[in-house]
Design a protein around this motif. Structure first.
Motif, PDB file in Angstrom:
ATOM      1  N   VAL A  29      43.275 -54.863  66.942  1.00 50.11           N
ATOM      2  CA  VAL A  29      42.022 -54.131  67.148  1.00 50.11           C
ATOM      3  C   VAL A  29      41.829 -53.900  68.644  1.00 50.11           C
ATOM      4  O   VAL A  29      41.978 -54.822  69.446  1.00 50.11           O
ATOM      5  CB  VAL A  29      40.824 -54.918  66.590  1.00 50.11           C
ATOM      6  N   GLN A  30      41.474 -52.684  68.971  1.00 48.61           N
ATOM      7  CA  GLN A  30      41.201 -52.365  70.375  1.00 48.61           C
ATOM      8  C   GLN A  30      39.959 -51.501  70.472  1.00 48.61           C
ATOM      9  O   GLN A  30      39.718 -50.635  69.629  1.00 48.61           O
ATOM     10  CB  GLN A  30      42.386 -51.624  70.992  1.00 48.61           C
ATOM     11  N   LEU A  31      39.183 -51.766  71.490  1.00 47.58           N
ATOM     12  CA  LEU A  31      38.045 -50.929  71.826  1.00 47.58           C
ATOM     13  C   LEU A  31      38.193 -50.527  73.284  1.00 47.58           C
ATOM     14  O   LEU A  31      38.582 -51.350  74.122  1.00 47.58           O
ATOM     15  CB  LEU A  31      36.720 -51.669  71.648  1.00 47.58           C
ATOM     16  N   GLN A  32      37.864 -49.301  73.574  1.00 52.23           N
ATOM     17  CA  GLN A  32      37.934 -48.835  74.948  1.00 52.23           C
ATOM     18  C   GLN A  32      36.701 -48.011  75.259  1.00 52.23           C
ATOM     19  O   GLN A  32      36.471 -46.963  74.648  1.00 52.23           O
ATOM     20  CB  GLN A  32      39.188 -48.008  75.184  1.00 52.23           C
ATOM     21  N   ALA A  33      35.921 -48.496  76.206  1.00 47.58           N
ATOM     22  CA  ALA A  33      34.735 -47.790  76.671  1.00 47.58           C
ATOM     23  C   ALA A  33      35.106 -46.903  77.845  1.00 47.58           C
ATOM     24  O   ALA A  33      35.974 -47.252  78.653  1.00 47.58           O
ATOM     25  CB  ALA A  33      33.664 -48.786  77.081  1.00 47.58           C
ATOM     26  N   SER A  34      34.454 -45.780  77.933  1.00 48.66           N
ATOM     27  CA  SER A  34      34.692 -44.858  79.043  1.00 48.66           C
ATOM     28  C   SER A  34      33.440 -44.059  79.324  1.00 48.66           C
ATOM     29  O   SER A  34      32.477 -44.099  78.548  1.00 48.66           O
ATOM     30  CB  SER A  34      35.853 -43.918  78.704  1.00 48.66           C
ATOM     31  N   GLY A  35      33.462 -43.332  80.434  1.00 45.57           N
ATOM     32  CA  GLY A  35      32.358 -42.450  80.769  1.00 45.57           C
ATOM     33  C   GLY A  35      31.464 -42.948  81.881  1.00 45.57           C
ATOM     34  O   GLY A  35      30.524 -42.256  82.272  1.00 45.57           O
ATOM     35  N   GLY A  36      31.731 -44.138  82.376  1.00 49.83           N
ATOM     36  CA  GLY A  36      30.927 -44.649  83.471  1.00 49.83           C
ATOM     37  C   GLY A  36      31.162 -43.887  84.759  1.00 49.83           C
ATOM     38  O   GLY A  36      32.095 -43.089  84.866  1.00 49.83           O
ATOM     39  N   GLY A  37      30.303 -44.135  85.737  1.00 49.39           N
ATOM     40  CA  GLY A  37      30.455 -43.472  87.020  1.00 49.39           C
ATOM     41  C   GLY A  37      29.242 -43.696  87.879  1.00 49.39           C
ATOM     42  O   GLY A  37      28.369 -44.507  87.561  1.00 49.39           O
ATOM     43  N   LEU A  38      29.191 -42.959  88.972  1.00 48.59           N
ATOM     44  CA  LEU A  38      28.076 -43.042  89.910  1.00 48.59           C
ATOM     45  C   LEU A  38      27.117 -41.892  89.638  1.00 48.59           C
ATOM     46  O   LEU A  38      27.521 -40.716  89.649  1.00 48.59           O
ATOM     47  CB  LEU A  38      28.606 -42.954  91.347  1.00 48.59           C
ATOM     48  N   VAL A  39      25.866 -42.240  89.371  1.00 47.47           N
ATOM     49  CA  VAL A  39      24.845 -41.231  89.114  1.00 47.47           C
ATOM     50  C   VAL A  39      23.625 -41.550  89.960  1.00 47.47           C
ATOM     51  O   VAL A  39      23.532 -42.619  90.563  1.00 47.47           O
ATOM     52  CB  VAL A  39      24.455 -41.176  87.621  1.00 47.47           C
ATOM     53  N   GLN A  40      22.673 -40.626  89.955  1.00 48.12           N
ATOM     54  CA  GLN A  40      21.447 -40.822  90.718  1.00 48.12           C
ATOM     55  C   GLN A  40      20.298 -41.212  89.785  1.00 48.12           C
ATOM     56  O   GLN A  40      20.348 -40.949  88.572  1.00 48.12           O
ATOM     57  CB  GLN A  40      21.101 -39.545  91.474  1.00 48.12           C
ATOM     58  N   THR A  41      19.296 -41.795  90.378  1.00 49.92           N
ATOM     59  CA  THR A  41      18.099 -42.159  89.619  1.00 49.92           C
ATOM     60  C   THR A  41      17.554 -40.925  88.891  1.00 49.92           C
ATOM     61  O   THR A  41      17.438 -39.860  89.485  1.00 49.92           O
ATOM     62  CB  THR A  41      17.028 -42.723  90.558  1.00 49.92           C
ATOM     63  N   GLY A  42      17.261 -41.117  87.607  1.00 45.63           N
ATOM     64  CA  GLY A  42      16.729 -40.027  86.801  1.00 45.63           C
ATOM     65  C   GLY A  42      17.771 -39.248  86.026  1.00 45.63           C
ATOM     66  O   GLY A  42      17.422 -38.478  85.122  1.00 45.63           O
ATOM     67  N   ASP A  43      19.025 -39.450  86.361  1.00 47.95           N
ATOM     68  CA  ASP A  43      20.106 -38.740  85.677  1.00 47.95           C
ATOM     69  C   ASP A  43      20.306 -39.292  84.272  1.00 47.95           C
ATOM     70  O   ASP A  43      19.818 -40.374  83.917  1.00 47.95           O
ATOM     71  CB  ASP A  43      21.409 -38.875  86.455  1.00 47.95           C
ATOM     72  N   SER A  44      21.088 -38.540  83.499  1.00 42.45           N
ATOM     73  CA  SER A  44      21.521 -38.972  82.175  1.00 42.45           C
ATOM     74  C   SER A  44      23.034 -39.162  82.184  1.00 42.45           C
ATOM     75  O   SER A  44      23.744 -38.530  82.991  1.00 42.45           O
ATOM     76  CB  SER A  44      21.137 -37.950  81.113  1.00 42.45           C
ATOM     77  N   LEU A  45      23.494 -40.004  81.297  1.00 39.39           N
ATOM     78  CA  LEU A  45      24.927 -40.269  81.209  1.00 39.39           C
ATOM     79  C   LEU A  45      25.237 -40.697  79.785  1.00 39.39           C
ATOM     80  O   LEU A  45      24.437 -41.400  79.148  1.00 39.39           O
ATOM     81  CB  LEU A  45      25.321 -41.377  82.184  1.00 39.39           C
ATOM     82  N   THR A  46      26.387 -40.258  79.294  1.00 35.29           N
ATOM     83  CA  THR A  46      26.820 -40.660  77.959  1.00 35.29           C
ATOM     84  C   THR A  46      28.114 -41.447  78.057  1.00 35.29           C
ATOM     85  O   THR A  46      29.099 -40.974  78.650  1.00 35.29           O
ATOM     86  CB  THR A  46      27.032 -39.446  77.049  1.00 35.29           C
ATOM     87  N   LEU A  47      28.113 -42.626  77.490  1.00 35.79           N
ATOM     88  CA  LEU A  47      29.314 -43.448  77.423  1.00 35.79           C
ATOM     89  C   LEU A  47      29.946 -43.291  76.046  1.00 35.79           C
ATOM     90  O   LEU A  47      29.251 -43.052  75.053  1.00 35.79           O
ATOM     91  CB  LEU A  47      28.982 -44.921  77.664  1.00 35.79           C
ATOM     92  N   SER A  48      31.253 -43.442  76.009  1.00 36.29           N
ATOM     93  CA  SER A  48      31.995 -43.364  74.754  1.00 36.29           C
ATOM     94  C   SER A  48      32.755 -44.654  74.518  1.00 36.29           C
ATOM     95  O   SER A  48      33.120 -45.361  75.473  1.00 36.29           O
ATOM     96  CB  SER A  48      32.995 -42.201  74.798  1.00 36.29           C
ATOM     97  N   CYS A  49      32.995 -44.935  73.264  1.00 31.64           N
ATOM     98  CA  CYS A  49      33.801 -46.107  72.890  1.00 31.64           C
ATOM     99  C   CYS A  49      34.692 -45.688  71.727  1.00 31.64           C
ATOM    100  O   CYS A  49      34.189 -45.234  70.699  1.00 31.64           O
ATOM    101  CB  CYS A  49      32.898 -47.259  72.490  1.00 31.64           C
ATOM    102  N   VAL A  50      35.977 -45.819  71.914  1.00 32.47           N
ATOM    103  CA  VAL A  50      36.910 -45.502  70.839  1.00 32.47           C
ATOM    104  C   VAL A  50      37.432 -46.803  70.257  1.00 32.47           C
ATOM    105  O   VAL A  50      37.738 -47.746  70.987  1.00 32.47           O
ATOM    106  CB  VAL A  50      38.059 -44.613  71.342  1.00 32.47           C
ATOM    107  N   VAL A  51      37.493 -46.850  68.938  1.00 28.43           N
ATOM    108  CA  VAL A  51      37.907 -48.053  68.215  1.00 28.43           C
ATOM    109  C   VAL A  51      39.201 -47.775  67.464  1.00 28.43           C
ATOM    110  O   VAL A  51      39.324 -46.749  66.793  1.00 28.43           O
ATOM    111  CB  VAL A  51      36.821 -48.488  67.220  1.00 28.43           C
ATOM    112  N   SER A  52      40.122 -48.678  67.569  1.00 30.58           N
ATOM    113  CA  SER A  52      41.357 -48.561  66.783  1.00 30.58           C
ATOM    114  C   SER A  52      41.650 -49.895  66.128  1.00 30.58           C
ATOM    115  O   SER A  52      41.299 -50.958  66.647  1.00 30.58           O
ATOM    116  CB  SER A  52      42.525 -48.132  67.668  1.00 30.58           C
ATOM    117  N   GLY A  53      42.259 -49.829  64.941  1.00 31.16           N
ATOM    118  CA  GLY A  53      42.638 -51.047  64.240  1.00 31.16           C
ATOM    119  C   GLY A  53      41.631 -51.534  63.230  1.00 31.16           C
ATOM    120  O   GLY A  53      41.868 -52.571  62.588  1.00 31.16           O
ATOM    121  N   LEU A  54      40.516 -50.831  63.083  1.00 32.88           N
ATOM    122  CA  LEU A  54      39.520 -51.176  62.078  1.00 32.88           C
ATOM    123  C   LEU A  54      39.300 -49.983  61.171  1.00 32.88           C
ATOM    124  O   LEU A  54      39.378 -48.835  61.619  1.00 32.88           O
ATOM    125  CB  LEU A  54      38.196 -51.574  62.723  1.00 32.88           C
ATOM    126  N   THR A  55      39.005 -50.248  59.916  1.00 35.13           N
ATOM    127  CA  THR A  55      38.807 -49.175  58.954  1.00 35.13           C
ATOM    128  C   THR A  55      37.412 -48.593  59.095  1.00 35.13           C
ATOM    129  O   THR A  55      36.417 -49.331  59.042  1.00 35.13           O
ATOM    130  CB  THR A  55      39.003 -49.703  57.527  1.00 35.13           C
TER     131      THR A  55
END
Length: 122
Positions: A1-27
Motif C-alpha cells: 500500500v502506498q499513499l502519495q500527497a502532492s500539491g503543496g507549495g508557497l502561497v500567500q495569506t488568503g490564497d486557496s490551494l488544493t492538495l491531492s493524495c493518490v492511493v495504490s494497493g487498496l481496493t
C-alpha cells in the motif's frame, strides 16, 4: 500500500490551494482516508476524513475553510483549502484506514503518505 500527497507549495495569506493524495494497493470503496498536518514543534493535527461511503467529517476549527473530496475511480483524494493563513503552514499528510471508517486519531490509520509542505506567507 502506498499513499502519495502532492500539491503543496508557497502561497500567500488568503490564497486557496488544493492538495491531492493518490492511493495504490487498496481496493476502491473499501477504505477510508484522512488528512493530517504537522507544524514545526507541534503535534500532528487532524484536519478531516472521508469514509468508504464518501461521508466527510472535519476538525471543528477547520470546518468551512477546508473540504475533502475523493475520486474513487482514480483512487484519489483531495483537500481544498481556502482563505489560507500563516498558521496553516505545515507538512500535510494523507492516511488510509483499511476498515473504511476513519477517525480523528492518527493512531487508528494503517498507512501514511510522505507529506507535502504548505507554506503560507504573511
Amino acid at each position: 500500500v502506498q499513499l502519495q500527497a502532492s500539491g503543496g507549495g508557497l502561497v500567500q495569506t488568503g490564497d486557496s490551494l488544493t492538495l491531492s493524495c493518490v492511493v495504490s494497493g487498496l481496493t476502491s470503496g473499501t477504505y477510508g482516508l484522512g488528512w493530517f498536518r504537522q507544524a514545526p514543534e507541534k503535534d500532528r493535527e487532524f484536519i478531516g476524513g472521508i469514509t468508504r461511503r464518501d461521508e466527510t467529517f472535519y476538525a471543528d476549527s477547520l470546518k468551512g475553510r477546508f473540504s475533502i473530496s475523493r475520486d474513487s475511480a482514480k483512487n484519489m483524494m483531495y483537500l481544498q483549502m481556502n482563505s489560507l493563513k500563516p498558521e496553516d503552514t505545515a507538512l500535510y499528510y494523507c492516511a488510509a484506514d483499511s476498515t473504511g471508517w476513519p477517525t480523528r486519531y492518527a493512531r487508528t490509520y494503517d498507512h501514511w503518505g510522505q507529506g507535502t509542505l504548505v507554506t503560507v506567507s504573511s
